[in-house]
Design an enzyme around this catalytic site. Sequence first.
Site, PDB file in Angstrom:
ATOM      1  N   ILE A 141       0.821  -1.219   0.000  1.00 16.30           N
ATOM      2  CA  ILE A 141       0.000   0.000   0.000  1.00 16.30           C
ATOM      3  C   ILE A 141       0.858   1.274   0.000  1.00 16.30           C
ATOM      4  O   ILE A 141       0.391   2.338  -0.433  1.00 16.30           O
ATOM      5  CB  ILE A 141      -0.981  -0.015   1.208  1.00 16.30           C
ATOM      6  N   HIS A 170       6.272 -11.870   5.843  1.00 14.36           N
ATOM      7  CA  HIS A 170       6.088 -11.373   4.477  1.00 14.36           C
ATOM      8  C   HIS A 170       7.436 -11.019   3.870  1.00 14.36           C
ATOM      9  O   HIS A 170       8.339 -10.574   4.573  1.00 14.36           O
ATOM     10  CB  HIS A 170       5.157 -10.154   4.441  1.00 14.36           C
ATOM     11  N   PHE A 171       7.519 -11.214   2.575  1.00  9.34           N
ATOM     12  CA  PHE A 171       8.695 -10.799   1.810  1.00  9.34           C
ATOM     13  C   PHE A 171       8.297  -9.598   0.962  1.00  9.34           C
ATOM     14  O   PHE A 171       7.213  -9.588   0.376  1.00  9.34           O
ATOM     15  CB  PHE A 171       9.164 -11.918   0.864  1.00  9.34           C
ATOM     16  N   HIS A 172       9.196  -8.621   0.895  1.00  4.56           N
ATOM     17  CA  HIS A 172       9.023  -7.491  -0.015  1.00  4.56           C
ATOM     18  C   HIS A 172       9.824  -7.792  -1.287  1.00  4.56           C
ATOM     19  O   HIS A 172      10.999  -8.163  -1.191  1.00  4.56           O
ATOM     20  CB  HIS A 172       9.626  -6.215   0.579  1.00  4.56           C
ATOM     21  N   ASN A 202      11.755  -8.704   6.961  1.00  4.32           N
ATOM     22  CA  ASN A 202      12.074  -8.223   8.307  1.00  4.32           C
ATOM     23  C   ASN A 202      11.432  -9.117   9.364  1.00  4.32           C
ATOM     24  O   ASN A 202      10.267  -9.493   9.233  1.00  4.32           O
ATOM     25  CB  ASN A 202      11.553  -6.794   8.490  1.00  4.32           C
TER      26      ASN A 202
HETATM   27  P1  5GP Z   1       7.334  -4.500   7.350  1.00  5.35           P
HETATM   28  O1  5GP Z   1       7.714  -3.109   7.789  1.00  5.35           O
HETATM   29  O2  5GP Z   1       6.584  -5.230   8.436  1.00  5.35           O
HETATM   30  O3  5GP Z   1       8.470  -5.292   6.789  1.00  5.35           O
HETATM   31  O4  5GP Z   1       6.360  -4.268   6.117  1.00  5.35           O
HETATM   32  C1  5GP Z   1       4.981  -4.116   6.228  1.00  5.35           C
HETATM   33  C2  5GP Z   1       4.507  -3.601   4.888  1.00  5.35           C
HETATM   34  O5  5GP Z   1       3.112  -3.760   4.825  1.00  5.35           O
HETATM   35  C3  5GP Z   1       4.802  -2.123   4.655  1.00  5.35           C
HETATM   36  O6  5GP Z   1       5.608  -1.963   3.491  1.00  5.35           O
HETATM   37  C4  5GP Z   1       3.426  -1.493   4.500  1.00  5.35           C
HETATM   38  O7  5GP Z   1       3.383  -0.480   3.529  1.00  5.35           O
HETATM   39  C5  5GP Z   1       2.569  -2.678   4.110  1.00  5.35           C
HETATM   40  N1  5GP Z   1       1.173  -2.548   4.544  1.00  5.35           N
HETATM   41  C6  5GP Z   1       0.745  -2.208   5.787  1.00  5.35           C
HETATM   42  N2  5GP Z   1      -0.598  -2.209   5.825  1.00  5.35           N
HETATM   43  C7  5GP Z   1      -1.028  -2.566   4.572  1.00  5.35           C
HETATM   44  C8  5GP Z   1      -2.329  -2.732   4.012  1.00  5.35           C
HETATM   45  O8  5GP Z   1      -3.369  -2.565   4.653  1.00  5.35           O
HETATM   46  N3  5GP Z   1      -2.357  -3.094   2.708  1.00  5.35           N
HETATM   47  C9  5GP Z   1      -1.243  -3.293   1.962  1.00  5.35           C
HETATM   48  N4  5GP Z   1      -1.386  -3.641   0.690  1.00  5.35           N
HETATM   49  N5  5GP Z   1       0.001  -3.149   2.469  1.00  5.35           N
HETATM   50  C10 5GP Z   1       0.103  -2.782   3.773  1.00  5.35           C
END
Ligand code: 5GP
Length: 139
Positions: free
Chosen positions: A33, A101-103, A88
Site C-alpha cells: 500500500i 512477508h517478503f518485499h 524483516n
Molecule cells: P514490514 O515493515 O513489516 O516489513 O512491512 C509491512 C509492509 O506492509 C509495509 O511496506 C506497508 O506499507 C505494508 N502494509 C501495511 N498495511 C497494509 C495494508 O493494509 N495493505 C497493503 N497492501 N500493504 C500494507
Amino acid sequence: MKGEKSLFTRIIEGEIPSFKIYENEHVYSFLDINPASYGHTLVVPKEPASSLHELSPESASELGMALAKISKSILEVTGVDSYNVIQNNGSEAGQTVFHVHFHIIPKYPHSAHQLTWDSVKLDSEDASELARKISMGIV
Ligand code: 5GP
C-alpha cells in the site's frame, strides 16, 4: 500472534481489500500500500507465523517457489533488471506487520531506496566457532 487475526490474514481472507497478484493454497501476494518503488509487492504465507523461522517447511518452500515466479513477472512488467527481496523479523529489524512477508522491490536507476550497511572484517578465529555452532543448530 495469539488470538486476533493479523492484518495480512484479514487481507488474505478478503476482509480488507488488496490488489492481488497471486494466490495458491499456501501463498498470497499483493501490492504494498506504500510502495518504495513502482511494483513493490508483498508475498505472504497463508500460515499466520510472525517470523520466518516459525514457518512450517511446507510454507517455507512454497514461499521460495512463489518468490521466484512473482519476481520474474515483476521484472517483465516493470522492465527493471535489478530488485531487492527484503524480509524483516522483529521490531528491531523493522518489522511492522507481525505476519511473515517478503518485499519484492524493483530497483530503478532513479529509485531512492538504498540497502547498505557499515561492515567490519570477519574475524576468522571467531568465524570458525560461530559457523560450527550455527551449523550444529540446524535440524
Ligand atoms: P514490514 O515493515 O513489516 O516489513 O512491512 C509491512 C509492509 O506492509 C509495509 O511496506 C506497508 O506499507 C505494508 N502494509 C501495511 N498495511 C497494509 C495494508 O493494509 N495493505 C497493503 N497492501 N500493504 C500494507
